[in-house]
Design an enzyme around this catalytic site. Structure first.
Site, PDB file in Angstrom:
ATOM      1  N   GLU A  33       0.585  -1.233  -0.079  1.00 27.89           N
ATOM      2  CA  GLU A  33       0.073   0.338   0.060  1.00 27.89           C
ATOM      3  C   GLU A  33       0.952   1.214   0.210  1.00 27.89           C
ATOM      4  O   GLU A  33       0.632   2.211  -0.621  1.00 27.89           O
ATOM      5  CB  GLU A  33      -0.879   0.052   1.196  1.00 27.89           C
ATOM      6  CG  GLU A  33      -2.175  -0.947   1.009  1.00 27.89           C
ATOM      7  CD  GLU A  33      -3.133  -1.015   0.084  1.00 27.89           C
ATOM      8  OE1 GLU A  33      -3.085   0.502  -0.639  1.00 27.89           O
ATOM      9  OE2 GLU A  33      -3.936  -1.736  -0.506  1.00 27.89           O
ATOM     10  N   GLN A  38       0.558   6.867  -5.019  1.00 31.23           N
ATOM     11  CA  GLN A  38       1.157   7.809  -6.046  1.00 31.23           C
ATOM     12  C   GLN A  38       2.138   6.988  -7.215  1.00 31.23           C
ATOM     13  O   GLN A  38       2.874   7.470  -7.913  1.00 31.23           O
ATOM     14  CB  GLN A  38       1.793   9.027  -5.702  1.00 31.23           C
ATOM     15  CG  GLN A  38       1.191   9.828  -4.582  1.00 31.23           C
ATOM     16  CD  GLN A  38      -0.007  10.654  -5.140  1.00 31.23           C
ATOM     17  OE1 GLN A  38       0.061  11.457  -5.892  1.00 31.23           O
ATOM     18  NE2 GLN A  38      -1.135  10.038  -4.811  1.00 31.23           N
ATOM     19  N   TYR A 112      -5.823   6.963   4.392  1.00 30.51           N
ATOM     20  CA  TYR A 112      -5.871   5.752   3.537  1.00 30.51           C
ATOM     21  C   TYR A 112      -5.287   4.426   3.711  1.00 30.51           C
ATOM     22  O   TYR A 112      -5.812   3.352   3.770  1.00 30.51           O
ATOM     23  CB  TYR A 112      -5.533   6.399   1.924  1.00 30.51           C
ATOM     24  CG  TYR A 112      -5.529   4.872   1.234  1.00 30.51           C
ATOM     25  CD1 TYR A 112      -6.664   4.515   0.586  1.00 30.51           C
ATOM     26  CD2 TYR A 112      -4.336   4.376   1.024  1.00 30.51           C
ATOM     27  CE1 TYR A 112      -6.500   3.234  -0.087  1.00 30.51           C
ATOM     28  CE2 TYR A 112      -4.239   3.219   0.075  1.00 30.51           C
ATOM     29  CZ  TYR A 112      -5.374   2.834  -0.296  1.00 30.51           C
ATOM     30  OH  TYR A 112      -5.430   1.473  -1.131  1.00 30.51           O
ATOM     31  N   ASP A 130      -9.607   6.473  -1.779  1.00 32.81           N
ATOM     32  CA  ASP A 130      -8.431   6.747  -2.553  1.00 32.81           C
ATOM     33  C   ASP A 130      -8.755   7.864  -3.796  1.00 32.81           C
ATOM     34  O   ASP A 130      -9.780   7.864  -3.769  1.00 32.81           O
ATOM     35  CB  ASP A 130      -7.646   5.288  -2.937  1.00 32.81           C
ATOM     36  CG  ASP A 130      -8.404   4.570  -3.663  1.00 32.81           C
ATOM     37  OD1 ASP A 130      -9.400   4.991  -4.197  1.00 32.81           O
ATOM     38  OD2 ASP A 130      -7.987   3.309  -4.070  1.00 32.81           O
ATOM     39  N   CYS A 172     -13.802  -2.385 -10.543  1.00 31.63           N
ATOM     40  CA  CYS A 172     -15.046  -2.312 -11.599  1.00 31.63           C
ATOM     41  C   CYS A 172     -14.482  -2.790 -12.702  1.00 31.63           C
ATOM     42  O   CYS A 172     -13.802  -2.184 -13.594  1.00 31.63           O
ATOM     43  CB  CYS A 172     -15.532  -0.793 -11.465  1.00 31.63           C
ATOM     44  SG  CYS A 172     -15.424   0.276 -10.111  1.00 31.63           S
TER      45      CYS A 172
END
Length: 310
Positions: A33, A38, A112, A130, A172
């Site tokens: 993570e 970025q 986050y 995020d 998704c």
DNA sequence: AATTCGGGGGC
DNA sequence: GCCCCAGAATT
């Protein structure tokens, strides 16, 4: 005929993410993570593999010298991530805490990352936001203003209890809520596009000084500066206590690096020198040791411009 | 609420 | 060349 782009996409979608072990490992989840902050998955994977090989557990990371951690981070950028990772490993005292609230206390754990590790690795029922979540919610609910902040407010109500980890990690493959999406007709409008700041030019001159045996003189960049704590070619303007120049400097060329807020341009020179540096932040480095040192991408470009493989 | 901190990939 | 971006810390 298949395009190479399509094939690349297909391969990427099929790819196994090495941190998605079963059962989920908190340490590995954390490292991945932080690396993914970025930073794209494709870039992270090889760094993650090397990092886990060198620091397979929380304790190994805590015991390691910071310089080793920075070396494994070399080229990944945002080096405070590596420093905070190391600091947090030492502060954790053998094991990561199991809730987002407690994780949040450790350096480098923002809202986050704390929620990600808590929900994915420890099963805590906490939502996370995020960039992707913020964008999707901004479109679905037509959020204006600070979408990220509003998304954090909305997210708890969307969370299926007992399945937070699964929910937070879902991605998704197709959008099934188009019919209720209030941003459907103007997706580019939500979230509001940010205005981009100017990118001032930052310019300096650096020198690759070689000793007779081929070693290169490197300097550790000061804390709170750009590339803080990373090794680099010394700027020609700084003092080099204990080092004596042997002969003239020759110009080797210019290297550039575009950062988020700056354009950096370094003029690289080269020359010969000798002596014993009277500072811990100044040292001769053999050409074969360069690849295992904490250097920024710009520093590596500079070295290559001076004709030094690294 | 703004600013700072890297870097690479798509086009 | 110009666009984008899977955060956290500091001010």
């Amino acid at each position: 005929m298949f395009s190479t782009k399509l094939l690349r996409w297909f391969r990427r979608e099929k790819r196994v993410l090495p941190w998605r072990t079963e059962p989920r490992d908190p340490y590995r989840t954390w490292i991945s993570e932080v690396m993914l902050q970025q930073t794209r998955v494709d870039v992270v994977i090889p760094y993650y593999q090397r990092f886990l090989k060198r620091f397979p557990t929380l304790d190994k990371l805590a015991e390691a010298p910071l310089d080793d951690v920075l070396a494994l981070w070399s080229g990944l950028g945002y080096y405070s991530r590596a420093r905070n990772l190391h600091k947090a490993a030492q502060a954790a005292g053998g094991a990561l805490p199991r809730t987002a609230a407690e994780l949040r206390e450790l350096p480098g754990f923002g809202p986050y990352t704390a929620a990600a590790v808590a929900s994915l690795a420890f099963g805590e029922d906490v939502p996370l936001v995020d960039g992707n979540v913020a964008r999707v919610l901004a479109r679905v609910f037509a959020l204006d203003g600070d979408a990220r902040a509003q998304a954090w407010r909305i997210a708890p109500g969307l969370l299926p209890r007992g399945r937070a980890g699964q929910f937070n990690e879902a991605h998704c493959t197709s959008c099934t809520i188009r019919t209720v999406c209030r941003g459907r007709d103007a997706p580019e409008q939500f979230p509001e596009p940010k205005k981009r700041p100017a990118r001032p030019l930052l310019e300096w001159e650096a020198v690759a000084l070689r000793r007779r045996d081929g070693a290169i003189l490197l300097v550790r960049r000061p804390p709170h500066d750009l590339f803080a704590g990373m090794w680099d070619l010394p700027a020609t303007e700084i003092k080099l206590p204990g080092v004596r120049l042997r002969g003239p400097l020759t110009e080797k060329g210019v290297v550039e690096q575009t950062l988020t807020h700056r354009q950096v341009r370094v003029t690289v020179k080269a020359g010969r020198a000798s002596g014993t540096p009277r500072s811990d932040d100044l040292r001769w480095v053999g050409p074969n040791a360069l690849h295992q040192l904490g250097l920024s991408s710009l520093a590596r470009k500079s070295l290559r411009k001076a004709g030094i493989a690294c």
